[in-house]
Design a protein around this motif. Sequence first.
Motif, mmCIF file in Angstrom:
data_model
loop_
_atom_site.group_PDB
_atom_site.id
_atom_site.type_symbol
_atom_site.label_atom_id
_atom_site.label_comp_id
_atom_site.label_asym_id
_atom_site.label_seq_id
_atom_site.Cartn_x
_atom_site.Cartn_y
_atom_site.Cartn_z
ATOM 1 N N TYR B 61 0.842 -1.203 0.000
ATOM 2 C CA TYR B 61 0.000 0.000 0.000
ATOM 3 C C TYR B 61 0.877 1.253 0.000
ATOM 4 O O TYR B 61 0.706 2.145 -0.831
ATOM 5 N N HIS B 116 -5.591 -3.878 4.404
ATOM 6 C CA HIS B 116 -5.580 -2.507 3.868
ATOM 7 C C HIS B 116 -4.167 -2.099 3.454
ATOM 8 O O HIS B 116 -3.961 -1.534 2.377
ATOM 9 N N ASP B 118 -1.745 -4.095 2.827
ATOM 10 C CA ASP B 118 -1.224 -5.083 1.874
ATOM 11 C C ASP B 118 0.190 -5.540 2.247
ATOM 12 O O ASP B 118 1.155 -5.305 1.517
#
Lengths: 295, 295
Positions: B61, B116, B118
Amino acid sequence: MAEDEFSNEPVREFCTSDHPGSVLQNLKELRDTGTLCDIALVVGSREIFAHRAVLAAGSRYFASIYRSDYTETHASRIELGSLDAGGVETVVQYIYTGVIKLTLGNVHVVLAAATHLDVLHLKDYCQQFLSDNISLGTCLSVWAVADLYDMDELKVQALKFILDNFTKIITMEDVLELPMERLLELLLKDELFVDKEEALFELVVKWTKYDVVNRRATFPKLLASLRIPLMELEYVINNMKSEPLLNEFPECLSLTDEAVSYLMRPQLLKDLPPAGLNTRPRLGTLKDVIVVCGG
Amino acid sequence: MAEDEFSNEPVREFCTSDHPGSVLQNLKELRDTGTLCDIALVVGSREIFAHRAVLAAGSRYFASIYRSDYTETHASRIELGSLDAGGVETVVQYIYTGVIKLTLGNVHVVLAAATHLDVLHLKDYCQQFLSDNISLGTCLSVWAVADLYDMDELKVQALKFILDNFTKIITMEDVLELPMERLLELLLKDELFVDKEEALFELVVKWTKYDVVNRRATFPKLLASLRIPLMELEYVINNMKSEPLLNEFPECLSLTDEAVSYLMRPQLLKDLPPAGLNTRPRLGTLKDVIVVCGG
């Protein structure tokens, strides 16, 4: 599954063994693509980009800068003027990988950068590499480097190689670049291996004339380190005494005269030489004698 | 010692096997002392400090944010409002260590943060932990989580546990929190294990009354999923038909009447039930029959 100390709730610890390697590999890729780099190391005309946090994690020099309240903490450039850019880049690459490739071409600049930046293990690797590569071509520079960086074991190794191979080293150009103190240290050693002491006199003359303006003054000290009584009388009279350099210094002439007197004594009177004359044979010569006796 | 490919110059590669671990450990210490942290993750009222480069190296992310030309590249704060601060902190600690401790108390928020942000492996660890800890107390939430995060294998495991243990689950408060779709999915399964189909009717009534304002409308659909012909005729007549909820919906009354007619048929005429009635026995019931036959 472990149970938590204070409850019956199940707890389990998961550990990814290759996680640190993977994070470092990703940090390297970020650096390779210039992503998030926040510091430029300025070495000469070159700028080497990196991440401050990674440098601080891999180098005690940077850790110490960034742990302090130095203004460098917020500076986007750090000058490393005294180092070689290639050496600094190689060390920074090591910080991002844990791998370093040493060659005779880079080991000196890497050692300088690694020492300045205080990176764990690198000095040991350089020492190991230099130790594995002591040869006629490298021994004098390895000896100098070992001395400069206080690598005592390497210094002993290099010095032993030099002393053992001095007959060959004496013929090489490198030897003329030796600083006076280092040449004197060699000439004073019993372990210095040469075929004939005469070769050392020729070395001292050649070394002095290689930079005669700056070196002339050190000639008497070097001459005094030689063991003139080990030379042939004819050589001392015909070759040494006719050397112009020697004739510039009364103390050199007087030392040579004293040696000539000593060499002319009958064999029975040679046991008590004058105080100024070193008559102790070099160990290399002694070894030859033993071999002859044993034959 | 290896030789360089294009020359005779000696080359040697040195590799420090624990270097990545040591760098990551040092990065963690820098974070622990707040040194060089250049990003604050804002979660609710909490700020979690870290190094951008490390986050980008450990989370896809952040890598994606920082590899783009997003304005976030230079922002000193990133809002992660939808996540739990404890979950984010645990995931960030994992990025700096490769180690994570999961409990029933943190696994859900960690899973949300890890998904979220990752972060490699963490979703697998959460799945493994949840799978090892499916019990009466957890099975319904594990089933929901597995569905939410597309963990197909875990979903199958949790569902099997729920179906196998439904006789006990039916008595727990948790079951009343199930969303309608999930309850319906269970009621439709042949594999749903209950002592008596009547218990499912009582569950549907209890579940509906738990939030009657919002759930009243779904009562007919749930009732239609039951296998009324598997119940005792007396129960249908005396208990079901007197339930006020059932009497609110003509389609429910009509279904019950049809079932009563069917149950009153002579045994020989039961092979062809009306289309609207499910007379297929649940597998749990079948198993009992087999055991009795074999005895």
